[in-house]
Design a protein around this motif. Structure first.
Motif, PDB file in Angstrom:
ATOM      1  N   HIS A  20      -6.657   2.593   2.167  1.00  0.00           N
ATOM      2  CA  HIS A  20      -6.190   1.487   2.819  1.00  0.00           C
ATOM      3  C   HIS A  20      -6.811   0.132   2.453  1.00  0.00           C
ATOM      4  O   HIS A  20      -7.352  -0.338   2.254  1.00  0.00           O
ATOM      5  CB  HIS A  20      -5.752   1.604   4.164  1.00  0.00           C
TER       6      HIS A  20
ATOM      7  N   VAL B 214       0.871   2.920  -3.257  1.00  0.00           N
ATOM      8  CA  VAL B 214      -0.042   3.807  -3.660  1.00  0.00           C
ATOM      9  C   VAL B 214      -0.278   5.008  -2.647  1.00  0.00           C
ATOM     10  O   VAL B 214      -0.194   6.118  -3.663  1.00  0.00           O
ATOM     11  CB  VAL B 214      -1.237   2.905  -2.548  1.00  0.00           C
TER      12      VAL B 214
ATOM     13  N   PHE C 195       1.125  -0.942   0.151  1.00  0.00           N
ATOM     14  CA  PHE C 195      -0.095   0.133   0.218  1.00  0.00           C
ATOM     15  C   PHE C 195       1.017   1.120  -0.314  1.00  0.00           C
ATOM     16  O   PHE C 195       0.063   2.174  -0.258  1.00  0.00           O
ATOM     17  CB  PHE C 195      -1.277   0.261   1.268  1.00  0.00           C
TER      18      PHE C 195
ATOM     19  N   TRP D 273      -8.434  -0.855  -1.284  1.00  0.00           N
ATOM     20  CA  TRP D 273      -6.907  -1.119  -1.614  1.00  0.00           C
ATOM     21  C   TRP D 273      -6.568  -2.951  -1.235  1.00  0.00           C
ATOM     22  O   TRP D 273      -6.516  -3.711  -1.784  1.00  0.00           O
ATOM     23  CB  TRP D 273      -5.576  -0.866  -1.395  1.00  0.00           C
TER      24      TRP D 273
ATOM     25  N   ASP E 216      -9.616  -4.723  -3.029  1.00  0.00           N
ATOM     26  CA  ASP E 216      -9.330  -4.517  -4.363  1.00  0.00           C
ATOM     27  C   ASP E 216      -8.509  -5.657  -4.881  1.00  0.00           C
ATOM     28  O   ASP E 216      -8.393  -6.630  -5.792  1.00  0.00           O
ATOM     29  CB  ASP E 216      -9.227  -3.288  -5.209  1.00  0.00           C
ATOM     30  N   ARG E 217      -7.935  -5.943  -3.404  1.00  0.00           N
ATOM     31  CA  ARG E 217      -6.291  -7.054  -4.313  1.00  0.00           C
ATOM     32  C   ARG E 217      -6.548  -8.620  -3.347  1.00  0.00           C
ATOM     33  O   ARG E 217      -6.539  -9.522  -3.866  1.00  0.00           O
ATOM     34  CB  ARG E 217      -5.109  -5.807  -3.206  1.00  0.00           C
TER      35      ARG E 217
END
Lengths: 66, 263, 367
Positions: free
Chosen positions: C240, C6, C3, C243, C246-247
């Motif tokens: 966070h 990002v 992260f 993310w 999504d992952r």
């Protein structure tokens, strides 16, 4: 000489090339793709590729589709 | 008038100016195709691959496709992953680029694509350098597998092929748009310009339309209508949803506990 | 990937300034979207949105009801060890604090578990300080082994581990992981954590991802609001979480809303988080992450908890002691923070039913 073209048995004269065959069918060789015994024959080899007894040839072209 | 910012659309690095893809099937007269292309503004057009039939004398569809169009051959007729791979290789041997729309259909009642076979064909062809655009059901897991398999885009169906029923899979496509980091091109089932517009407004990257244009009374005018609908939908998406007026509601505020003016 | 990448991608953007610049129109646009983008999240955390909390609340209440219905999960923390080698300036377990430290024996853990199990609770949060040499991995495995006999759902809130260590604790019975970044502001983080293993910002930042990679069913992230600029911390927490969602689509990602309360250490936040601010954080995060469960602890008063419930809270602790040994007959240690809602599990459950919510004790049992 006996060959199968697009699934149909045909008798053609010994030594016929793919190029000649396509022209005989009044097709434009630049718009045809050939697969001889499941192997793709590039267009630039149509002139030199002669058919052999019992060969299976597929000749394909683009048609309308979605 | 204010300039609209440039709206980039790329498939595997190839920049495209139109978000409408056309098909070449089902035309009453293939000679309409050049005018359809021009009226729609499309730059990509699909074709299928078939055995030559020298007795048919129907002319060659290639005579009618403008040279500026990018060809997207499909693998229609394939019932298995292996057949799709075979057709794709033959199509590439035609010398018209390495784009391929994978279509694997084993069910002739509904013509629905086989996701599992499509993923396997995508894996093989992507590894051989094809730019693979697979046609699939709007399914998140299949789409994720296609990403891993190396697809260049995902083409979910809006409704079964040729039904003209519009965006029946709307909610599933919305999920793909949100979750999948590849261009989403809605393919199949879009029967009216408004269907295409809706897909674009939702955030689809492009749409593919064949039957609705080819079978219209006036295919050229319909092509133009789809072209404009796609542009309008895209602009609507880019502009962001309109600010609907918020409803005033005096009864029991939810933030009254904070004291002061919550609204 | 981490992260951190990002966060680095945003390095060129002055986020605080972007938040300040958001207008009423940006907030309205965000409220009209189904899936919000990062710029919408900024708008919802802006001062402009702060003046529109009732609008945010109405939308958040709808979204919550549609996503979660009227079910609220209940759980309680179980503190098993307060040994700690960190010096987090804001924490009651700070190594510099004088006073006795305790670590429960496995028999004592069993006594606590029996007392807790009698309250009907099925989900327990296993808590320790940060002292690997005391609360070792073997000790934690032992605790999980005991607790597994009483509770179907066990969640870790312990020091950051490696992926392999998380795998071990999952095998021992852990189902989920709660780990807070405290503040996403790296400079402030360094000042607040002057020594101890927790000083390693990057290792902690990646801990939730390691938990997901190890196979946790449930991972909860947050900042401790009040340590840094709350708007930025709320923004990065939500980013966070998105993310991670999504992952790791197989892991359920949740959020919490802890804010600094007075505690034994005496450290006080220089930017106190008001009720209004906490409400705005909840609403913004609920709207940005409609599917995320959101936990509200007993740091908050009964009034706050009951009022925030319909706005997006889906998980409440109940019958809480924040001290080691707080549930058994044995004497208790120093509390980590002061509990503002002392109600028992039965009282919280009754409150929920009275307000039209269903208390959920058990959501899932690992096979």
């Amino acid at each position: 000489m006996h060959v199968i073209i697009n699934g149909k048995p045909e008798d053609i004269s010994l030594g016929t090339t793919i190029q000649k065959l396509i022209e005989a069918k009044k097709l434009d060789p630049s718009r045809v793709v050939a697969e001889l015994n499941r192997k793709i024959v590039p267009g630039d080899q149509f002139q030199e590729t002669k058919l052999q007894e019992d060969d299976r040839l597929e000749l394909l072209q683009f048609v309308g589709g979605g | 008038m204010r300039e609209i910012p440039e709206d980039l659309f790329e498939i595997r690095g190839k920049r495209l100016g139109s978000r409408l893809f056309l098909g070449t099937g089902k035309y009453g007269d293939d000679a309409l195709i050049p005018d359809v292309c021009a009226a729609s503004g499309a730059e990509v057009i699909t074709v299928a691959l078939r055995r030559v039939d020298p007795d048919a004398h129907t002319g060659n569809v290639m005579d009618h496709i403008p040279r500026t169009m990018r060809l997207l051959p499909n693998t229609s007729g394939a019932r298995t992953a292996n057949e799709a791979v075979r057709i794709a290789r033959l199509a590439r041997a035609m010398g018209c680029g390495d784009w391929i729309k994978i279509e694997v259909i084993a069910d002739n009642n509904y013509l629905l694509p086989d996701g599992y076979a499509t993923v396997r064909a995508t894996e093989t062809l992507a590894a051989e350098g094809f730019v693979v655009l697979p046609y699939v059901n709007a399914d998140l897991y299949v789409a994720r597998d296609l990403v891993s398999a190396g697809a260049a885009a995902v083409m979910p169906l809006g409704a079964p092929i040729g039904t003209n029923r519009g965006l029946q899979t709307r909610e599933m496509i919305r999920i793909l748009i949100e979750e999948i980091d590849l261009p989403i091109i809605v393919d199949a089932g879009l029967g009216l310009p408004s269907h295409a517009c809706e897909a674009m407004e939702m955030g689809a990257d492009a749409v593919l339309v064949n039957t609705a244009i080819a079978t219209a009374n006036d295919p050229v005018t319909m092509a133009r209508a789809f072209g404009e609908a796609v542009r309008a939908g895209r602009l609507g998406f880019l502009a962001g949803p309109g600010a609907q007026r918020m409803r005033a509601d005096a009864s029991s505020p939810l933030t009254g506990f904070l004291g002061g003016d919550g609204a | 990937m981490s992260f951190a990448e990002v966060m680095n991608a945003y390095a060129g953007l002055d986020i605080a300034k972007a938040i300040q610049g958001c207008q009423r129109q940006d907030v309205i646009r965000a409220l009209n979207k189904d899936r919000l983008r990062p710029e919408d999240l900024l708008a919802l955390l802006s001062p402009a949105a702060g003046n529109m909390l009732e609008d945010l609340a109405r939308r958040a209440a709808q979204v919550t009801l549609r996503q979660f219905g009227r079910a609220v999960q209940l759980f309680t923390p179980l503190y098993v060890s307060d040994f700690c080698v960190n010096r987090c300036l804001y924490c009651g377990f700070n190594a510099a604090q004088a006073g006795p430290r305790r670590q429960l024996s496995l028999d004592e853990v069993r006594a606590e578990a029996e007392a807790l199990a009698a309250t009907d609770l099925k989900q327990v949060l296993l808590l320790t300080g940060d002292a690997r040499h005391k609360a070792t991995l073997e000790y934690l495995e032992g605790c999980l082994g005991v607790l597994r006999g009483y509770f179907p759902s066990l969640i870790l809130e312990i020091y950051a581990l490696t992926t392999q260590e998380y795998v071990r604790l999952i095998a021992a019975g852990a189902e989920g992981l709660t780990i807070y970044q405290e503040t996403y502001d790296q400079d402030r983080y360094a000042r607040l954590h002057p020594s101890g293993p927790k000083r390693d910002y990057a290792f902690r930042l990646d801990a939730p991802e390691r938990g997901c990679a190890a196979g946790m069913r449930w991972v909860n992230v947050s900042a401790l609001y009040g340590l840094g600029d709350w708007r930025l911390d709320a923004f990065w927490t939500a980013m966070h979480a998105r993310w991670l969602q999504d992952r790791y689509p197989g892991t359920e990602i949740g959020l919490s809303l802890p804010r600094m309360r007075p505690h034994a250490g005496g450290w006080q936040p220089d930017e106190p988080v008001s009720d209004r601010v906490l409400t705005q954080i909840l609403l913004a995060q609920r709207l940005y992450l409609p599917r995320a469960g959101i936990t509200l602890s007993t740091r908050e008063s009964p009034t706050m908890r009951e009022n925030l419930l319909p706005l997006g809270v889906t998980r409440l602790s109940a019958g809480v002691s924040t001290s080691v040994g707080g549930h058994g007959a044995t004497k208790t240690g120093t509390p980590q923070f002061e509990v503002a809602d002392n109600r028992s599990v039965a009282e919280i459950a009754a409150m929920l039913r009275g307000r039209g919510f269903q208390p959920v004790f058990k959501d899932w049992q690992p096979f």
